[in-house]
Design an enzyme around this catalytic site. Structure first.
Site, PDB file in Angstrom:
ATOM      1  N   ASN A   1       0.846  -1.188   0.057  1.00  0.00           N
ATOM      2  CA  ASN A   1       0.146  -0.008   0.063  1.00  0.00           C
ATOM      3  C   ASN A   1       1.048   1.346  -0.013  1.00  0.00           C
ATOM      4  O   ASN A   1       1.670   1.548   1.052  1.00  0.00           O
ATOM      5  CB  ASN A   1      -0.932  -0.010   1.289  1.00  0.00           C
ATOM      6  CG  ASN A   1      -1.732   1.368   1.398  1.00  0.00           C
ATOM      7  OD1 ASN A   1      -1.632   2.160   0.568  1.00  0.00           O
ATOM      8  ND2 ASN A   1      -2.170   1.598   2.626  1.00  0.00           N
ATOM      9  N   TRP A   2       1.059   1.888  -1.156  1.00  0.00           N
ATOM     10  CA  TRP A   2       1.930   3.052  -1.273  1.00  0.00           C
ATOM     11  C   TRP A   2       1.271   4.420  -0.746  1.00  0.00           C
ATOM     12  O   TRP A   2       2.053   5.368  -0.728  1.00  0.00           O
ATOM     13  CB  TRP A   2       2.481   3.324  -2.581  1.00  0.00           C
ATOM     14  CG  TRP A   2       3.361   2.170  -3.108  1.00  0.00           C
ATOM     15  CD1 TRP A   2       4.072   1.248  -2.312  1.00  0.00           C
ATOM     16  CD2 TRP A   2       3.818   1.733  -4.571  1.00  0.00           C
ATOM     17  NE1 TRP A   2       4.936   0.450  -3.127  1.00  0.00           N
ATOM     18  CE2 TRP A   2       4.722   0.784  -4.418  1.00  0.00           C
ATOM     19  CE3 TRP A   2       3.391   2.580  -5.812  1.00  0.00           C
ATOM     20  CZ2 TRP A   2       5.462   0.384  -5.494  1.00  0.00           C
ATOM     21  CZ3 TRP A   2       4.107   2.318  -6.882  1.00  0.00           C
ATOM     22  CH2 TRP A   2       5.308   0.941  -6.980  1.00  0.00           C
ATOM     23  N   LYS A   3       0.096   4.261  -0.303  1.00  0.00           N
ATOM     24  CA  LYS A   3      -0.415   5.537   0.269  1.00  0.00           C
ATOM     25  C   LYS A   3      -0.306   6.801  -0.562  1.00  0.00           C
ATOM     26  O   LYS A   3      -0.365   6.437  -1.787  1.00  0.00           O
ATOM     27  CB  LYS A   3      -0.046   5.631   1.899  1.00  0.00           C
ATOM     28  CG  LYS A   3      -0.177   4.609   2.384  1.00  0.00           C
ATOM     29  CD  LYS A   3       0.174   4.693   4.006  1.00  0.00           C
ATOM     30  CE  LYS A   3      -0.196   3.277   4.792  1.00  0.00           C
ATOM     31  NZ  LYS A   3      -0.089   3.318   6.131  1.00  0.00           N
TER      32      LYS A   3
ATOM     33  N   HIS B   1      -9.716   1.082   4.923  1.00  0.00           N
ATOM     34  CA  HIS B   1      -8.263   1.482   5.544  1.00  0.00           C
ATOM     35  C   HIS B   1      -8.378   2.379   6.784  1.00  0.00           C
ATOM     36  O   HIS B   1      -9.377   3.480   6.527  1.00  0.00           O
ATOM     37  CB  HIS B   1      -7.235   2.060   4.475  1.00  0.00           C
ATOM     38  CG  HIS B   1      -5.714   2.092   4.960  1.00  0.00           C
ATOM     39  ND1 HIS B   1      -5.265   2.833   6.063  1.00  0.00           N
ATOM     40  CD2 HIS B   1      -4.929   0.981   5.176  1.00  0.00           C
ATOM     41  CE1 HIS B   1      -4.333   2.300   6.280  1.00  0.00           C
ATOM     42  NE2 HIS B   1      -3.684   1.469   5.755  1.00  0.00           N
TER      43      HIS B   1
ATOM     44  N   GLU C   1      -6.813   4.616   7.816  1.00  0.00           N
ATOM     45  CA  GLU C   1      -6.559   6.114   7.374  1.00  0.00           C
ATOM     46  C   GLU C   1      -7.633   6.599   6.900  1.00  0.00           C
ATOM     47  O   GLU C   1      -8.006   7.893   7.099  1.00  0.00           O
ATOM     48  CB  GLU C   1      -5.382   6.255   6.709  1.00  0.00           C
ATOM     49  CG  GLU C   1      -3.870   6.308   7.422  1.00  0.00           C
ATOM     50  CD  GLU C   1      -2.900   5.549   6.828  1.00  0.00           C
ATOM     51  OE1 GLU C   1      -2.867   5.652   5.253  1.00  0.00           O
ATOM     52  OE2 GLU C   1      -1.936   5.144   7.308  1.00  0.00           O
TER      53      GLU C   1
ATOM     54  N   GLU D   1      -5.598  -4.660  10.442  1.00  0.00           N
ATOM     55  CA  GLU D   1      -4.655  -4.049  10.717  1.00  0.00           C
ATOM     56  C   GLU D   1      -4.884  -3.344  11.981  1.00  0.00           C
ATOM     57  O   GLU D   1      -5.589  -2.151  12.128  1.00  0.00           O
ATOM     58  CB  GLU D   1      -4.446  -2.987   9.545  1.00  0.00           C
ATOM     59  CG  GLU D   1      -4.170  -3.577   8.205  1.00  0.00           C
ATOM     60  CD  GLU D   1      -3.892  -2.513   7.309  1.00  0.00           C
ATOM     61  OE1 GLU D   1      -2.390  -2.816   7.071  1.00  0.00           O
ATOM     62  OE2 GLU D   1      -4.317  -1.590   6.834  1.00  0.00           O
TER      63      GLU D   1
ATOM     64  N   GLY E   1       2.568   2.249  10.787  1.00  0.00           N
ATOM     65  CA  GLY E   1       3.486   3.145  10.612  1.00  0.00           C
ATOM     66  C   GLY E   1       4.279   3.418  11.918  1.00  0.00           C
ATOM     67  O   GLY E   1       4.985   4.327  12.025  1.00  0.00           O
TER      68      GLY E   1
ATOM     69  N   SER F   1       3.230  -2.376  10.473  1.00  0.00           N
ATOM     70  CA  SER F   1       4.711  -2.479  10.536  1.00  0.00           C
ATOM     71  C   SER F   1       5.364  -3.989  10.228  1.00  0.00           C
ATOM     72  O   SER F   1       6.079  -4.481  10.623  1.00  0.00           O
ATOM     73  CB  SER F   1       5.187  -2.222  11.689  1.00  0.00           C
ATOM     74  OG  SER F   1       4.843  -0.889  12.243  1.00  0.00           O
TER      75      SER F   1
ATOM     76  N   GLY G   1       2.810  -1.215   4.282  1.00  0.00           N
ATOM     77  CA  GLY G   1       2.721   0.322   3.952  1.00  0.00           C
ATOM     78  C   GLY G   1       4.221   0.421   3.551  1.00  0.00           C
ATOM     79  O   GLY G   1       5.028   0.194   2.464  1.00  0.00           O
ATOM     80  N   GLY G   2       4.857   1.034   4.829  1.00  0.00           N
ATOM     81  CA  GLY G   2       6.236   1.612   4.641  1.00  0.00           C
ATOM     82  C   GLY G   2       7.284   0.738   3.806  1.00  0.00           C
ATOM     83  O   GLY G   2       8.111   1.148   3.065  1.00  0.00           O
TER      84      GLY G   2
HETATM   85  P1  PGA Z   1       2.918   0.054   7.712  1.00  0.00           P
HETATM   86  O1  PGA Z   1       1.496   0.369   6.891  1.00  0.00           O
HETATM   87  O2  PGA Z   1       3.129  -1.239   7.002  1.00  0.00           O
HETATM   88  O3  PGA Z   1       3.692   1.239   7.104  1.00  0.00           O
HETATM   89  O4  PGA Z   1       2.570  -0.080   9.218  1.00  0.00           O
HETATM   90  C1  PGA Z   1       0.464  -0.666   6.799  1.00  0.00           C
HETATM   91  C2  PGA Z   1      -0.754   0.089   6.265  1.00  0.00           C
HETATM   92  O5  PGA Z   1      -1.155   0.853   6.542  1.00  0.00           O
HETATM   93  O6  PGA Z   1      -1.450  -0.634   5.543  1.00  0.00           O
END
Ligand code: PGA
Length: 252
Positions: A9-11, A96, A98, A168, A174, A214, A235-236
């Site tokens: 997930n590149w956000k 998600h 967010e 999640e 993050g 993470s 994500g990251g």
């Molecule tokens: P993260 O993000 O791996 O940076 O914790 C995961 C996500 O939000 O899908």
């Protein structure tokens, strides 16, 4: 057998050029990854270009969100699920954390987005997860049950074939603080039980449940060793081709 899914997930990161560079760097590194589905979710503006450049490879593209509206219409700023499909996406992420927390998405909106994704022929990755205070109050399972029930309301047995759940925990996203494999497994088993009760034992057995929060090259193997963990939403650590490839190739 549930085929694992490793999704990046590149956000809201990367221009079109940067997205293409990373996708093309990733492609050869994961070309032999037949043990799982490999998915990248770039920003909307990069979907078409990235999907075109990955055509014929084993790396597929996802949207990070879609409109609740199934049909085109006067909805400024929205992108319909069928438009994501038209741009080359095969998957769409809905709900998600967010989106839920920064953009006030409710379970009923998540449900509409999931239905729109299914109607467009996409595979829907529906995210659920509790915040830290809810875990500390001992209500994490209730929160997740509510998100699953609301999110999957009215879906038929064949719709459920197109749903993937991503657990999640918000406190792990993050933050560098991953749930332990045991904590994740416990919630994944709970999610499967909720699906069995609410839908059917068959749907529950077939449901793929991804862990997110993470995930890194160092912790993926421990997570994937758990019985009810069927992949990861990353994500990251998906932003760099090398680290994402290490996660995809967790089998070594
Ligand atoms: P993260 O993000 O791996 O940076 O914790 C995961 C996500 O939000 O899908």
């Amino acid at each position: 057998m549930r085929k694992p899914v490793i999704a990046g997930n590149w956000k809201m990161y990367k221009t079109i050029g940067e997205a293409v560079d990373t996708a093309l760097a990733l492609k050869p590194l994961v070309a032999n990854a037949n043990h799982c589905e490999v998915v990248l979710a770039p920003v909307f503006t990069a979907i078409k270009t990235v999907a075109d450049r990955l055509e014929g490879s084993n790396v597929h593209v996802a949207g990070q969100n879609c409109s609740t509206q199934v049909e085109e219409g006067a909805h400024t700023g929205e992108v319909a699920a069928f438009m994501l499909r038209d741009a080359g996406a095969r998957y769409v992420i809905v709900g998600h954390s967010e989106r839920r927390h920064l953009y006030a998405e409710s379970d009923s909106m998540v449900n509409k987005k999931a239905r729109a994704g299914i109607a467009a022929g996409l595979i829907v990755i529906m995210c659920v997860g509790e915040i830290l205070a809810q875990r500390e109050q001992g209500i994490a399972e209730n929160v997740v049950r509510g998100q699953l029930t609301g999110g999957s309301s009215g879906l038929t047995a064949s719709d459920l074939d197109r749903i993937i759940v991503a657990y999640e925990p918000v406190w792990a996203i993050g933050t560098g603080r991953t749930a332990t494999p045991e904590q994740a497994q416990e919630m994944h088993a709970f999610i499967r039980r909720v699906f069995a009760e609410r839908h059917s034992p068959e749907a529950a057995r077939a449901l793929r449940i991804l862990y997110g929060g993470s995930v890194k090259p160092e912790n993926i193997a421990g997570l994937m060793a758990q019985q009810d963990i069927d992949g990861a939403l990353v994500g990251g650590a998906s932003l760099e081709a090398d680290s994402f490839a290490k996660i995809v190739n967790y089998k070594g």
